[in-house]
Enzyme design. Sequence first.
Site, mmCIF file in Angstrom:
data_model
loop_
_atom_site.group_PDB
_atom_site.id
_atom_site.type_symbol
_atom_site.label_atom_id
_atom_site.label_comp_id
_atom_site.label_asym_id
_atom_site.label_seq_id
_atom_site.Cartn_x
_atom_site.Cartn_y
_atom_site.Cartn_z
ATOM 1 N N ASP A 107 56.060 63.592 -38.087
ATOM 2 C CA ASP A 107 55.232 63.021 -39.155
ATOM 3 C C ASP A 107 55.432 63.857 -40.425
ATOM 4 O O ASP A 107 56.559 64.101 -40.830
ATOM 5 C CB ASP A 107 53.772 62.947 -38.675
ATOM 6 N N HIS A 308 53.870 55.832 -33.011
ATOM 7 C CA HIS A 308 54.078 56.922 -33.966
ATOM 8 C C HIS A 308 53.988 58.313 -33.339
ATOM 9 O O HIS A 308 54.663 59.233 -33.783
ATOM 10 C CB HIS A 308 53.042 56.808 -35.082
#
Length: 331
Positions: A107, A308
Amino acid sequence: MTQPRPTTAPAHRLVPGPAGRVHLVEQGSGPLVLLVHGFPESWYSWRRQLPALAAAGYRAAALDVRGYGRSSRPADPAAYRMLDLVADNVAVVEALGEREAVIVGHDWGATVAATSALLRPDVFRAVGLLSVPYTPPGGPRPSEVFAAMGGPDAEQEFYVSYFQEPGRAEAEIEPDVRGWLAGFYAALSAGTQPGPGAPDPHFVSRGGTLRERFPAGRLPSWLTEEDLDVYAGEFERTGLTGALNRYRNMDRDWADLAAHHGAPVKQPALFLGGALDASTTWLSDAIAAYPATLPGLTASHLLDGCGHWLQQERPEDTNRLLTDWLAALPA
């Protein structure tokens, strides 16, 4: 096949950094692998990688990024610019008595890792990027790009713009940190993310909140109640401002890195993405550009059925691909 046992148990350490202190958890011995988390997480997001890397013969160190957990949280919002986070990573390598490391990020941590490799190739000999592809510095001013993403009718706002306004996201999150985190993690996870046609959780309706678009009622399969307690407990103690200040420095980063606009990262690189992650679908052009932007790329994988939170959703696959890549790096 029986895996070798880790050489040491995980150990918490505080080491000096430019802002005061950096907290990290390390395990194992051998070449250093520095693990950098994203938003809204902590060193704990690498809990499944630390023992796997140690067992494979590496010294793994997962840090709390500046503003998170037990690391220092400067009051000045400008203290969270990318140059400061790169300096923190260099300081950790030096504090651990090493001259170089492989850096791996997820991320926001992927962007921090890539920039660390770009600016300090003398320290970071290889770079692994999870979930967020590398895009070289440059292009239009970030705040202008994100402001335009809500569409011409401006009925909704992209979450980055929402996060950039001081105090605004904090007012939504901090009254119920645990509930907000549960919804945010679920919104970006395979199996719990909103289906086709549902309101996109990356956007905020005008006058609304992000949480209105989160799924409710169940945790993603990778997140236990105890895991959620760990994350929530840290943010209930620290607040969210330090973490959100990363979003509030994107225009500063754009100016700070002007001399590196378009620059490739040349070290050996790894990319792992989730096939169901908006980060990989929205930035598919960045992945396609890797021959120019990541010329040292030696492994790239999209994990089917993965969202994610890649190293937590699919820890076994992540560990296998990460250790295989590390083993193939030049000594």
